[in-house]
Design a protein around this motif. Structure first.
Motif, mmCIF file in Angstrom:
data_model
loop_
_atom_site.group_PDB
_atom_site.id
_atom_site.type_symbol
_atom_site.label_atom_id
_atom_site.label_comp_id
_atom_site.label_asym_id
_atom_site.label_seq_id
_atom_site.Cartn_x
_atom_site.Cartn_y
_atom_site.Cartn_z
ATOM 1 N N ASP A 11 47.776 42.584 164.679
ATOM 2 C CA ASP A 11 48.523 42.212 163.471
ATOM 3 C C ASP A 11 48.687 43.461 162.614
ATOM 4 O OD1 ASP A 11 48.621 39.398 161.333
ATOM 5 O OD2 ASP A 11 49.027 41.441 160.702
ATOM 6 N N GLY A 32 49.818 43.873 159.643
ATOM 7 C CA GLY A 32 49.379 43.709 158.252
ATOM 8 C C GLY A 32 47.871 43.868 158.116
ATOM 9 N N TYR A 33 47.136 43.265 159.048
ATOM 10 C CA TYR A 33 45.680 43.398 159.058
ATOM 11 C C TYR A 33 45.291 44.868 159.235
ATOM 12 C CZ TYR A 33 40.983 43.289 161.064
ATOM 13 O OH TYR A 33 39.678 43.544 161.347
ATOM 14 N N GLU A 47 46.124 46.681 155.848
ATOM 15 C CA GLU A 47 45.353 46.225 154.690
ATOM 16 C C GLU A 47 43.871 46.561 154.789
ATOM 17 O OE1 GLU A 47 46.031 44.793 151.721
ATOM 18 O OE2 GLU A 47 48.121 45.224 152.169
ATOM 19 N N GLY A 62 57.995 46.171 160.115
ATOM 20 C CA GLY A 62 56.723 46.791 159.773
ATOM 21 C C GLY A 62 56.032 46.082 158.635
ATOM 22 N N TYR A 63 55.171 46.850 157.956
ATOM 23 C CA TYR A 63 54.355 46.313 156.864
ATOM 24 C C TYR A 63 54.161 47.430 155.858
ATOM 25 C CZ TYR A 63 50.412 44.069 154.469
ATOM 26 O OH TYR A 63 49.591 43.498 153.542
ATOM 27 N N ASN A 74 49.511 37.150 153.946
ATOM 28 C CA ASN A 74 48.133 37.625 153.782
ATOM 29 C C ASN A 74 47.785 37.961 152.333
ATOM 30 O OD1 ASN A 74 49.754 39.862 153.698
ATOM 31 N ND2 ASN A 74 48.164 41.217 154.471
ATOM 32 N N LEU A 79 54.207 43.962 152.098
ATOM 33 C CA LEU A 79 54.700 42.760 152.756
ATOM 34 C C LEU A 79 54.968 43.050 154.224
ATOM 35 C CD1 LEU A 79 57.544 41.646 150.294
ATOM 36 C CD2 LEU A 79 55.163 40.943 150.249
ATOM 37 N N TYR A 80 54.934 41.995 155.025
ATOM 38 C CA TYR A 80 55.538 42.063 156.349
ATOM 39 C C TYR A 80 57.050 42.001 156.141
ATOM 40 C CZ TYR A 80 50.981 40.559 158.222
ATOM 41 O OH TYR A 80 49.648 40.455 158.546
#
Lengths: 164, 228
Positions: free
Chosen positions: A54, A56-57, A60, B34-35, B54, B97-98
């Protein structure tokens, strides 16, 4: 050569991961920019931390250790203003940012109880006084506050039952 | 079919045509996924889809620049000494953000230099290019999985799919009217329109009674998409 999994932008001074994108047709070249502000790094299977499917994980909860040049799992930041300090292995944060957040929450609580101080509501004098005491406690909330990491760390006064 | 490529497949039902390329490649392709706190724009007529599963509970707006999108969370605060209805201020801070960005394939520039030396071109009968693989930016595709129709009231649930990407329609640059999105544990919710940095309470628009809501602005139809 390993396949590129993510193209990562890292804050050069702290190792904080600012963002990541999946590979594209014309990725930015790897390296540190001229101003020494950010580093572009290609993440492959060989340097991708475990369980980071993931994106995002991965962004973050990880930092890039500028000494070992490895990604390290740190966990979620303690607040929105926190930066991981590799020297002390702890979070540093901008206390004024947290204080601003506390003030915003306090202002909203005061706003929601403004009506209690009007004379044409249905509260008794005793209830109005109880609300006034609560509002004073709210106004004084930043006295002797210490250095809370989050809004939840603050000992908020209990509102009167008619305000809950 | 006189020109282009035609691909045929076979299954239990018999032979079928998979695709042909006798038309210009004018559909949307994923240009970035992406993120982070911003996303790059390539080509024109681009659209962005976002997800903030998340970091739930944040009010999110998207500012569109000429070369990128920026993501910000919004905090609405009441002025304690207000005497008029201009009692609310909005502060913003970057939020990650995603995201994925799409753009019309025909608007994406072909890479220059050595990066543009490789690829596959298919021509039409008039000599124009029907397909150019160098315009494909990623190996990700997308599909529209839901369509949120106009509701007109703030607080409406846009989708209950926490993994879906939502088109942040109605957002705009600072100082203009804009709307926000909130991700919570149930899905994505719209909030009302904000009006510039100093919110003016206008017949229910803006922030009301300590919470964001009661917007009078209409919520446009919204695409909800997913990648694959």
């Amino acid at each position: 050569m390993n396949n590129i999994r993510y193209i990562v932008t890292i804050e050069h001074s702290t190792g904080k991961i600012l963002g990541a994108v999946f590979p594209n047709i014309s990725p930015e070249p790897e390296g540190v920019d001229e101003a020494q502000n950010r580093r572009i790094l290609y993440v492959t299977d060989s340097n991708l931390p475990l369980d980071c499917e993931d994106i995002g994980y991965f962004v973050e909860e990880h930092y890039f250790n500028p000494t070992t040049l490895q990604f390290v799992h740190i966990g979620k930041p303690i607040n929105d203003y926190a930066t991981w300090n590799f020297s002390t292995s702890s979070w540093d944060w901008d206390a004024s940012g947290v204080l601003d957040d506390i003030r915003k929450v306090r202002q909203n609580m005061l706003f929601r109880s403004d009506w209690t101080q009007l004379t044409d509501n249905s509260l008794t004098a005793e209830q109005r006084s109880e609300a006034a005491t609560y509002r004073t406690a709210l106004r004084n909330i930043t006295d002797n506050l210490g250095n809370p990491a989050t809004i939840e760390d603050v000992a908020w006064p209990t509102p009167p039952s008619f305000l809950r | 079919m006189s020109f282009g490529v035609e691909v045929k497949g076979v299954d239990a039902s018999g032979q079928f045509t998979i695709a042909n390329t006798d038309l210009n490649l004018s559909h949307f392709v994923v240009t970035a996924i992406g993120y982070g706190t911003s996303a790059p724009k390539v080509g024109s007529n681009s659209k962005i889809f976002i997800n903030s599963k998340n970091l739930p509970g944040r009010t999110i707006i998207v500012n569109e620049g000429s070369n990128s999108y920026g993501f910000q969370q919004v905090t609405v605060t009441h002025n304690p000494d207000f005497s008029t209805f201009t009692a609310v201020t909005i502060t913003t801070a970057p939020i990650s953000l995603y995201y994925f960005v799409i753009a019309e394939a025909k608007s994406i520039p072909v890479p220059t230099g050595s990066a543009g030396d490789y690829g596959l071109q298919i021509f039409k009968s008039d000599g124009s290019v029907a397909f150019d693989s160098r315009r494909l930016q990623t190996n990700v595709s997308f599909y529209i999985k839901e369509f949120y129709t106009l509701n007109g009231s703030s607080g409406s649930i846009v989708t209950t799919d926490l993994n879906a990407y939502v088109e942040p329609v109605g957002t705009a640059a600072f100082g203009e009217s804009r709307s926000g999105l909130i991700w919570n544990s149930f899905g994505v919710t719209y909030v009302s329109n904000f009006w510039s940095l100093n919110v003016s309470e206008n017949a229910g628009a803006g922030a009301v009674a300590g919470s964001v809501g009661g917007g009078s602005g209409t919520i446009p139809p919204t695409l909800i998409a997913q990648t694959r």
